[in-house]
Design a protein around this motif. Sequence first.
Motif, PDB file in Angstrom:
ATOM      1  N   HIS A 230       5.328  35.530  23.744  1.00  0.00           N
ATOM      2  CA  HIS A 230       5.159  35.836  22.322  1.00  0.00           C
ATOM      3  C   HIS A 230       5.462  34.644  21.421  1.00  0.00           C
ATOM      4  CE1 HIS A 230       4.307  40.121  22.520  1.00  0.00           C
ATOM      5  NE2 HIS A 230       5.284  40.264  23.409  1.00  0.00           N
ATOM      6  N   THR A 231       6.438  33.831  21.793  1.00  0.00           N
ATOM      7  CA  THR A 231       7.010  32.882  20.818  1.00  0.00           C
ATOM      8  C   THR A 231       6.722  31.415  21.112  1.00  0.00           C
ATOM      9  OG1 THR A 231       9.111  32.757  22.041  1.00  0.00           O
ATOM     10  CG2 THR A 231       8.921  34.474  20.347  1.00  0.00           C
ATOM     11  N   TYR A 232       6.067  31.098  22.225  1.00  0.00           N
ATOM     12  CA  TYR A 232       5.986  29.713  22.681  1.00  0.00           C
ATOM     13  C   TYR A 232       5.500  28.755  21.603  1.00  0.00           C
ATOM     14  CZ  TYR A 232       5.570  25.867  25.995  1.00  0.00           C
ATOM     15  OH  TYR A 232       5.739  24.664  26.638  1.00  0.00           O
ATOM     16  N   GLU A 233       4.519  29.138  20.859  1.00  0.00           N
ATOM     17  CA  GLU A 233       3.934  28.222  19.865  1.00  0.00           C
ATOM     18  C   GLU A 233       4.712  28.188  18.557  1.00  0.00           C
ATOM     19  OE1 GLU A 233       1.803  26.066  20.615  1.00  0.00           O
ATOM     20  OE2 GLU A 233       1.246  26.871  22.577  1.00  0.00           O
ATOM     21  N   ILE A 271      10.482  27.943  34.310  1.00  0.00           N
ATOM     22  CA  ILE A 271       9.913  29.073  33.575  1.00  0.00           C
ATOM     23  C   ILE A 271       9.148  28.570  32.346  1.00  0.00           C
ATOM     24  CG2 ILE A 271      10.452  31.131  32.211  1.00  0.00           C
ATOM     25  CD1 ILE A 271      12.979  31.416  34.066  1.00  0.00           C
ATOM     26  N   CYS A 272       9.777  27.663  31.591  1.00  0.00           N
ATOM     27  CA  CYS A 272       9.132  27.118  30.390  1.00  0.00           C
ATOM     28  C   CYS A 272       7.840  26.403  30.740  1.00  0.00           C
ATOM     29  CB  CYS A 272      10.080  26.167  29.672  1.00  0.00           C
ATOM     30  SG  CYS A 272      11.509  26.958  28.915  1.00  0.00           S
ATOM     31  N   ASP A 273       7.844  25.649  31.819  1.00  0.00           N
ATOM     32  CA  ASP A 273       6.650  24.897  32.190  1.00  0.00           C
ATOM     33  C   ASP A 273       5.550  25.808  32.739  1.00  0.00           C
ATOM     34  OD1 ASP A 273       7.927  22.656  31.308  1.00  0.00           O
ATOM     35  OD2 ASP A 273       8.419  21.883  33.295  1.00  0.00           O
ATOM     36  N   THR A 274       5.960  26.919  33.351  1.00  0.00           N
ATOM     37  CA  THR A 274       4.973  27.933  33.748  1.00  0.00           C
ATOM     38  C   THR A 274       4.257  28.486  32.524  1.00  0.00           C
ATOM     39  OG1 THR A 274       6.232  28.563  35.716  1.00  0.00           O
ATOM     40  CG2 THR A 274       4.677  30.189  34.853  1.00  0.00           C
ATOM     41  N   MET A 275       5.024  28.781  31.478  1.00  0.00           N
ATOM     42  CA  MET A 275       4.421  29.307  30.257  1.00  0.00           C
ATOM     43  C   MET A 275       3.576  28.242  29.561  1.00  0.00           C
ATOM     44  SD  MET A 275       3.858  31.998  28.588  1.00  0.00           S
ATOM     45  CE  MET A 275       4.925  32.973  29.661  1.00  0.00           C
ATOM     46  N   LYS A 276       4.002  26.993  29.626  1.00  0.00           N
ATOM     47  CA  LYS A 276       3.189  25.903  29.064  1.00  0.00           C
ATOM     48  C   LYS A 276       1.818  25.868  29.727  1.00  0.00           C
ATOM     49  CE  LYS A 276       3.101  20.865  28.489  1.00  0.00           C
ATOM     50  NZ  LYS A 276       3.851  19.590  28.652  1.00  0.00           N
ATOM     51  N   SER A 281      -0.899  24.622  26.754  1.00  0.00           N
ATOM     52  CA  SER A 281      -0.300  24.011  25.578  1.00  0.00           C
ATOM     53  C   SER A 281       0.062  22.549  25.839  1.00  0.00           C
ATOM     54  CB  SER A 281       0.964  24.779  25.177  1.00  0.00           C
ATOM     55  OG  SER A 281       1.620  24.156  24.102  1.00  0.00           O
ATOM     56  N   ASP A 282       0.010  21.740  24.800  1.00  0.00           N
ATOM     57  CA  ASP A 282       0.484  20.363  24.873  1.00  0.00           C
ATOM     58  C   ASP A 282       1.980  20.252  24.595  1.00  0.00           C
ATOM     59  OD1 ASP A 282      -2.083  19.390  25.369  1.00  0.00           O
ATOM     60  OD2 ASP A 282      -2.544  19.259  23.227  1.00  0.00           O
ATOM     61  N   LYS A 283       2.579  21.362  24.210  1.00  0.00           N
ATOM     62  CA  LYS A 283       3.974  21.368  23.791  1.00  0.00           C
ATOM     63  C   LYS A 283       4.899  21.612  24.984  1.00  0.00           C
ATOM     64  CE  LYS A 283       6.871  24.401  20.928  1.00  0.00           C
ATOM     65  NZ  LYS A 283       6.773  25.475  19.928  1.00  0.00           N
ATOM     66  N   THR A 284       5.977  20.836  25.062  1.00  0.00           N
ATOM     67  CA  THR A 284       7.005  21.037  26.089  1.00  0.00           C
ATOM     68  C   THR A 284       8.202  21.722  25.444  1.00  0.00           C
ATOM     69  OG1 THR A 284       6.297  19.091  27.333  1.00  0.00           O
ATOM     70  CG2 THR A 284       8.539  19.891  27.731  1.00  0.00           C
ATOM     71  N   MET A 285       8.591  22.867  25.979  1.00  0.00           N
ATOM     72  CA  MET A 285       9.711  23.619  25.421  1.00  0.00           C
ATOM     73  C   MET A 285      11.035  22.965  25.822  1.00  0.00           C
ATOM     74  SD  MET A 285      10.529  26.218  23.522  1.00  0.00           S
ATOM     75  CE  MET A 285       8.910  26.985  23.476  1.00  0.00           C
ATOM     76  N   MET A 286      11.879  22.714  24.834  1.00  0.00           N
ATOM     77  CA  MET A 286      13.199  22.163  25.085  1.00  0.00           C
ATOM     78  C   MET A 286      14.243  23.289  25.156  1.00  0.00           C
ATOM     79  SD  MET A 286      12.635  19.051  25.556  1.00  0.00           S
ATOM     80  CE  MET A 286      11.217  17.968  25.339  1.00  0.00           C
ATOM     81  N   LEU A 287      15.447  22.949  25.602  1.00  0.00           N
ATOM     82  CA  LEU A 287      16.477  23.959  25.848  1.00  0.00           C
ATOM     83  C   LEU A 287      17.680  23.755  24.939  1.00  0.00           C
ATOM     84  CD1 LEU A 287      16.510  24.048  29.763  1.00  0.00           C
ATOM     85  CD2 LEU A 287      14.959  25.212  28.176  1.00  0.00           C
TER      86      LEU A 287
END
Length: 499
Positions: A230-233, A271-276, A281-287
């Motif tokens: 739901h929130t990745y972007e 998990i984050c990279d699976t959702m990427k 997406s070009d965005k990498t989720m940080m923690l």
Amino acid sequence: MKASTRISQTQQISRIDRRIYGSFIEHMGRAVYEGIYQPNHETSDENGFRQDVLKLVQELSVPIVRYPGGNFLSGYRWEDGIGPKENRPQRLDLAWQSVETNEVGLHEYMHWAQKCGTEVNMAVNLGTRGIDAARNLVEYCNFEGGTYWSDLRKQNGDEKPFAIKTWCLGNEMDGDWQIGHKTAEEYGRLAEETAKAMKWVDDSIELVVCGSSSSTRPTFVDWELTVLDHTYEYVDYLSLHQYYDNKTDNLAEFLAKSEDMDRFIKSVIAICDTMKAKKRSDKTMMLSFDEWNVWYHSNEETAAQKPWTVAPHILEDIYNFEDALLVGSMLITLLKNSDRVKIACLAQLVNVIAPIMTEKNGTAWKQTIFYPYQQASLYGHGQALTTKVDVATYDTNQFKNVPYLDSIAILNDEKNELVIFSVNKHRCEEIVFTVDSDLGLASVIEATEMADYDPKAVNGPNQELVDPRDSLERIVIDGGRVTINTKPLSWNMTRISLN
């Protein structure tokens, strides 16, 4: 025993985000009242804030502090803490079964943070409240003026916006102990819409969405996947929370728990990279590891406290030397993952599972865990270098192949120095640790160790027995090699100037 590593300025993990050394103040126990704020204390300023506590917070050089919770957040009305103090309501805090006076609210806290020289990581209530209260709070804090909420801030004494950059979307919403606990689908949808509205008010802010409240939750992984779907972007960080204990009094197992922290971080990255990939997406989720610490000493005392009092004595762990060693290893673990962990908050800062303790009518003092946290915060800046240590390992019931020595090397290019943190986990053997590098080692600036203490040794008011001591004689530089003689059960910090 021997240990060795080779480091190079070409082998870098990441530039360390200073916010990795953050902390946390929640309206619970004596963190606020009798902690940072106590109008009748001999050291208090004209606004009621204890200057002895402020001095210790400044000594820690805390870059960011999460506020106002925590579990407290999920029942909190931020509007209760603005305007004249005499008009503010007293409320029942259901999270900690205490009474909140609202004597310290948003403006008071922001002024305290400014004096500390720290940023604020503000959190919005997504338990009993939602989109409207969150967007109004952003407008109140960050909008220049000319609207209802921004003008109300001015009327309440702050002409300039607070300009808060970092915001948390609720707290531990996966936990059934949380007021307004939600399923992953419920929370994910609410967090998505709240994030969009908040960024429509101020598109410069960064948002932290709730991950699992620990890696042991039965919903772990599924929760993260659903919420990120739901929130990745719309968000910038996913949160992690984890506390460790030594209830079995097994020191080797306890000191190995930094391995679990590392495993947790790497699982969440996957998990984050699976959702990427799913989102293309070009965005990498940080923690944001926005709650971490040792926590278990005070459980019985907390359970015995009477409910519905102001500032009850809860979660007041008195930390010992072995706790400081694990905190040191956990700091090293965060730094080894600094390519993805950009924010972290030692929970908490004062009185409640904290490095700083206070006496109501007396002094403020440093717990054992104060020192590794302080040294990392003061000196752990620059580029984290890949530090793979070749050393013997041990096994426990829970963990296999645990290195006897944890270490991270940091290249501080601004100060032209190399900083090495290390923890010797062996109970009885010294570890001779050699570090080869291409950095052009010149001379030792400073070397300290926390060693030779009983694992159960503690500090107290006017009795800080456990602290770092000079260890210059244990460091040898020979060309491109530095040798650090680490004592059994020790936290070590070495700073070396570079040519």
